[in-house]
Design a protein around this motif. Structure first.
Motif, PDB file in Angstrom:
ATOM      1  N   GLU A 182       0.606   4.183  -2.752  1.00  0.00           N
ATOM      2  CA  GLU A 182      -0.288   5.220  -2.226  1.00  0.00           C
ATOM      3  C   GLU A 182      -0.289   6.494  -3.056  1.00  0.00           C
ATOM      4  O   GLU A 182      -1.268   7.241  -3.022  1.00  0.00           O
ATOM      5  CB  GLU A 182       0.022   5.525  -0.762  1.00  0.00           C
ATOM      6  CG  GLU A 182       1.383   6.062  -0.471  1.00  0.00           C
ATOM      7  CD  GLU A 182       1.603   6.249   1.027  1.00  0.00           C
ATOM      8  OE1 GLU A 182       0.606   6.384   1.765  1.00  0.00           O
ATOM      9  OE2 GLU A 182       2.761   6.254   1.469  1.00  0.00           O
ATOM     10  N   GLU A 183       0.752   6.755  -3.834  1.00  0.00           N
ATOM     11  CA  GLU A 183       0.755   7.930  -4.700  1.00  0.00           C
ATOM     12  C   GLU A 183       0.093   7.651  -6.042  1.00  0.00           C
ATOM     13  O   GLU A 183      -0.046   8.554  -6.870  1.00  0.00           O
ATOM     14  CB  GLU A 183       2.181   8.427  -4.918  1.00  0.00           C
ATOM     15  CG  GLU A 183       2.844   8.953  -3.657  1.00  0.00           C
ATOM     16  CD  GLU A 183       4.241   9.495  -3.922  1.00  0.00           C
ATOM     17  OE1 GLU A 183       4.627   9.584  -5.097  1.00  0.00           O
ATOM     18  OE2 GLU A 183       4.924   9.843  -2.941  1.00  0.00           O
ATOM     19  N   ILE A 238      -2.025   4.631   6.093  1.00  0.00           N
ATOM     20  CA  ILE A 238      -2.676   4.722   4.784  1.00  0.00           C
ATOM     21  C   ILE A 238      -3.982   5.507   4.935  1.00  0.00           C
ATOM     22  O   ILE A 238      -4.843   5.171   5.751  1.00  0.00           O
ATOM     23  CB  ILE A 238      -2.956   3.313   4.213  1.00  0.00           C
ATOM     24  CG1 ILE A 238      -1.633   2.557   4.030  1.00  0.00           C
ATOM     25  CG2 ILE A 238      -3.722   3.406   2.897  1.00  0.00           C
ATOM     26  CD1 ILE A 238      -0.628   3.231   3.121  1.00  0.00           C
ATOM     27  N   ALA A 245       0.828  -1.206   0.000  1.00  0.00           N
ATOM     28  CA  ALA A 245       0.000   0.000   0.000  1.00  0.00           C
ATOM     29  C   ALA A 245       0.864   1.258   0.000  1.00  0.00           C
ATOM     30  O   ALA A 245       0.571   2.227  -0.710  1.00  0.00           O
ATOM     31  CB  ALA A 245      -0.931  -0.011   1.206  1.00  0.00           C
ATOM     32  N   GLN A 246       1.920   1.254   0.787  1.00  0.00           N
ATOM     33  CA  GLN A 246       2.815   2.412   0.814  1.00  0.00           C
ATOM     34  C   GLN A 246       3.470   2.632  -0.549  1.00  0.00           C
ATOM     35  O   GLN A 246       3.663   3.778  -0.971  1.00  0.00           O
ATOM     36  CB  GLN A 246       3.870   2.215   1.895  1.00  0.00           C
ATOM     37  CG  GLN A 246       3.309   2.321   3.306  1.00  0.00           C
ATOM     38  CD  GLN A 246       4.283   1.881   4.375  1.00  0.00           C
ATOM     39  OE1 GLN A 246       5.209   1.111   4.118  1.00  0.00           O
ATOM     40  NE2 GLN A 246       4.071   2.341   5.606  1.00  0.00           N
ATOM     41  N   GLN A 277      -5.966   6.642   2.083  1.00  0.00           N
ATOM     42  CA  GLN A 277      -6.909   6.492   0.977  1.00  0.00           C
ATOM     43  C   GLN A 277      -8.162   5.728   1.405  1.00  0.00           C
ATOM     44  O   GLN A 277      -8.147   5.010   2.409  1.00  0.00           O
ATOM     45  CB  GLN A 277      -6.269   5.708  -0.192  1.00  0.00           C
ATOM     46  CG  GLN A 277      -5.449   6.553  -1.125  1.00  0.00           C
ATOM     47  CD  GLN A 277      -3.980   6.379  -0.789  1.00  0.00           C
ATOM     48  OE1 GLN A 277      -3.610   6.253   0.368  1.00  0.00           O
ATOM     49  NE2 GLN A 277      -3.143   6.367  -1.804  1.00  0.00           N
TER      50      GLN A 277
END
Length: 366
Positions: free
Chosen positions: A50-51, A72, A46-47, A74
């Motif tokens: 994440e962008e 996180i 996820a990291q 989002q």
């Protein structure tokens, strides 16, 4: 230290996610990271995304909470919704999105007074016959949810049973039902899993749900030009820890299933079913030793497996062994090929790698 490690290439993960986006440029792509990102480590994945990813999807609230606790921010979609009514307060607190697929979930949501309306994905059963409302009752449920002050945005979702198959007959039946229902409700859609994302543009909706393709596995029965661009994210890597010379006819391993067809050199590798490697691997299952293809010889043990390296020049204690993924010389062994030799699918191999095989992440920078 024991040499077995699962190398996780986060650049490859991003590449595969961007490939999913290129397949459906008019859709938004949810990154599915349930089951600890298919064994790759949900928070790290996820990291890394994440962008790029506007939302993530998980199976349950425990998985979602772990992502929130890891920072996180989002939207996170609970693909199976809530499992009990008291989870709805956590959904409200953490801003999760939820699927609803059964009447008690709908009733719970209609009775709730969340601080903010909750985005909902209404799941219908178009032919998978697992979760979801029947097609003929979906319109009434949609009407209830559309009028509810506890509900924010509302999407229609379903799951394909055969989008991976070359024969598209059943897929087309499901798709036709969903198109008819979506027109009737004027509903935004979320339908496409990995195979539909890769092979069926007709299924691309407002949102898609790429899952196993993000990790470099080809979910289609017949590969196409797009699936050939997928990059392996996990490389399950070990080393030779011992070598044995055998005469013709001598057995290896439990029950002596494999017998040397000639004078042979057998390598013992630090990896076994205690690490998650499938015990059902047949003789001949491929591995890479020093980047060269060779084969498992004998049954997989708890902590070790044995490989015929008779034709591998330079095979020695400490030589690199790739169980699946990418070797140091660039050679790739697909997890899908290994899965076929184990009479299973890549999902079970990837999610089955146990914590005893540490994850080692690289490629963190864009």
């Amino acid at each position: 230290m024991r040499p077995l490690v699962a190398d996780i290439d986060l650049d490859a993960l991003r590449h595969n996610y961007q490939l999913a986006c290129r397949c459906a440029p008019q859709s938004r792509s949810v990154a599915v990271i349930k089951a600890d990102a298919y064994g790759h480590g949900a928070l790290a994945c996820a990291q890394a995304l994440e962008e790029h990813a506007p939302a993530f999807a998980v199976a349950c609230i425990e998985e979602a909470l772990a992502l929130r606790q890891g920072g996180i921010t989002q939207p996170i979609i609970l693909l199976e919704g809530i499992f009990s009514a008291d989870e709805l307060s956590l959904v409200d607190t953490h801003g999760f999105w939820i699927a609803v697929h059964t009447q008690w979930q709908v009733d719970t949501l209609l009775a709730a007074t969340p601080r903010q309306p909750i985005p909902v994905w209404l799941k219908v059963d178009s032919g998978m016959h697992r979760l979801g409302f029947d097609i003929d009752e979906a319109a009434a449920i949609w009407g209830q949810l559309s009028a509810a002050p506890s509900v924010a945005t509302l999407h229609l979702m379903s799951h394909f049973a055969t989008a991976d198959a070359h024969d598209n007959h059943y897929f087309s039946q499901q798709m036709a039902q969903l198109e008819t229902l979506a027109r009737e409700l004027e509903a935004p859609l979320c339908l496409a899993n990995s195979p539909a994302t890769l092979a069926w543009p007709i299924a691309h909706g407002d949102w898609n749900r790429p899952g196993v393709m993000l990790y470099g596995s080809d979910p289609l029965e017949v590969a196409n030009e797009i699936t050939q661009q997928l990059q392996p994210v996990m490389t399950l890597r070990s080393e030779i820890i011992a070598l044995r010379e055998l005469e013709k006819g001598e057995p290896v391993g439990y029950s002596g299933r494999w017998r040397a067809p000639r004078r042979s050199l057998i390598a013992v590798v630090a990896c076994g079913y205690g690490d998650g490697y499938d015990r059902h691997a047949v003789d001949g299952t491929p591995v890479l030793v020093n980047g060269q293809r060779c084969a498992i010889a004998g049954k997989v043990s708890m902590d070790m497996l044995t490989v015929d390296v008779t034709d591998v020049p330079g095979a020695a204690i400490g030589s690199e062994v790739i169980l699946w993924g990418k070797a140091s010389n660039g050679e790739i062994l697909s997890v899908d090929e290994v899965a076929r030799c184990c009479d299973t699918i890549s999902y079970t191999l990837l999610t089955g790698v146990l914590p005893r095989a540490p994850r080692r992440y690289h490629g963190r920078s864009d």
